[in-house]
Design an enzyme around this catalytic site. Structure first.
Site, mmCIF file in Angstrom:
data_model
loop_
_atom_site.group_PDB
_atom_site.id
_atom_site.type_symbol
_atom_site.label_atom_id
_atom_site.label_comp_id
_atom_site.label_asym_id
_atom_site.label_seq_id
_atom_site.Cartn_x
_atom_site.Cartn_y
_atom_site.Cartn_z
ATOM 1 N N CYS A 174 0.657 -1.299 0.010
ATOM 2 C CA CYS A 174 0.151 -0.068 0.118
ATOM 3 C C CYS A 174 0.775 1.330 -0.017
ATOM 4 C CB CYS A 174 -0.984 0.021 1.248
ATOM 5 S SG CYS A 174 -2.063 -1.191 1.166
ATOM 6 N N THR A 175 2.015 1.239 0.534
ATOM 7 C CA THR A 175 2.827 2.404 0.471
ATOM 8 C C THR A 175 3.149 2.709 -0.832
ATOM 9 O OG1 THR A 175 3.870 1.598 2.673
ATOM 10 C CG2 THR A 175 5.096 3.018 0.976
#
Length: 217
Positions: free
Chosen positions: A45-46
């Site tokens: 998700c980063t």
């Protein structure tokens, strides 16, 4: 029952790292993308939030606002954005909702109504909170997609889908597989040849039910 295409999306008021927003008021007359993830400081998700940050100019060109959703709190969001910007080399200027009580996740059917997050929760506890919702200015859901935790979302495809949604809404057409903005569009079968000629001018009849035309430049 989950949200369906053309449903008016739920409205809510939520805290974000940029203040408190009423969701429908925040959308206003724009298109909007709500994208979610199971937890801050997670690797896939980063990279995804970084991809959204890198596309800031593209969202703006399309009159589209973007907002993230996370089950963590505002302090974590602010710290996580430092990592996002480090990885992406772009400013993460979009707000991220602090959905600690799961109100937004449940309203958008990302988690069962009875779901809760235990103390010491891990991303696995909120794994299904990993979705994308494209919403029109009419506040209706135009497209949704959900990914597993291990597969990063393709934001080039989300951008392409947004282009297709805006094009079909504006011109009353359809788009074929893998369509790009420079390509021909499809005339809907409900439009007669006579009306198609009036509206689009010349068109190609590939099959009786498959007619292609160019949009005005």
């Amino acid at each position: 029952m989950g949200l369906r295409i053309n449903d008016v999306v739920p409205n809510f008021t939520a805290e974000t790292d940029q203040g408190t927003f009423d969701f429908h008021d925040w959308i206003g007359d724009s298109w909007a993308i709500l994208f979610s993830h199971p937890k801050d400081f997670t690797p896939v998700c980063t990279t995804e939030f970084g991809a959204v940050a890198q596309l800031a100019d593209e969202w703006e060109k399309r009159g589209t606002k973007v907002m993230g959703v996370s089950v963590d709190g505002v302090p974590d969001h602010k710290k996580w954005k430092v990592d996002i910007e480090k990885v992406s080399g772009a400013k993460a200027g979009f707000p991220i909702i602090a959905d600690e009580g799961l109100e937004v996740s449940k309203a958008f059917d990302m988690l069962p109504a009875e779901a809760y997050l235990p103390d010491g929760r891990t991303p696995a506890d909120s794994a299904t909170v990993r979705s994308v919702f494209i919403i029109g200015p009419d506040k209706q859901l135009k497209l949704s997609m959900t990914y597993p935790m291990t597969v990063g979302r393709n934001f080039a495809e989300i951008l392409r889908a947004l282009d297709a949604l805006q094009t079909t809404a504006k011109h009353g057409v359809a788009t074929g597989a893998n369509w790009q903005t420079s390509e021909d569009v499809i005339i809907p079968p409900a439009v007669s040849d006579e009306d198609a000629k009036k509206k689009f001018g010349e068109f190609e009849t590939v099959l009786p039910y498959l007619r292609k035309t160019k949009l005005p430049a």
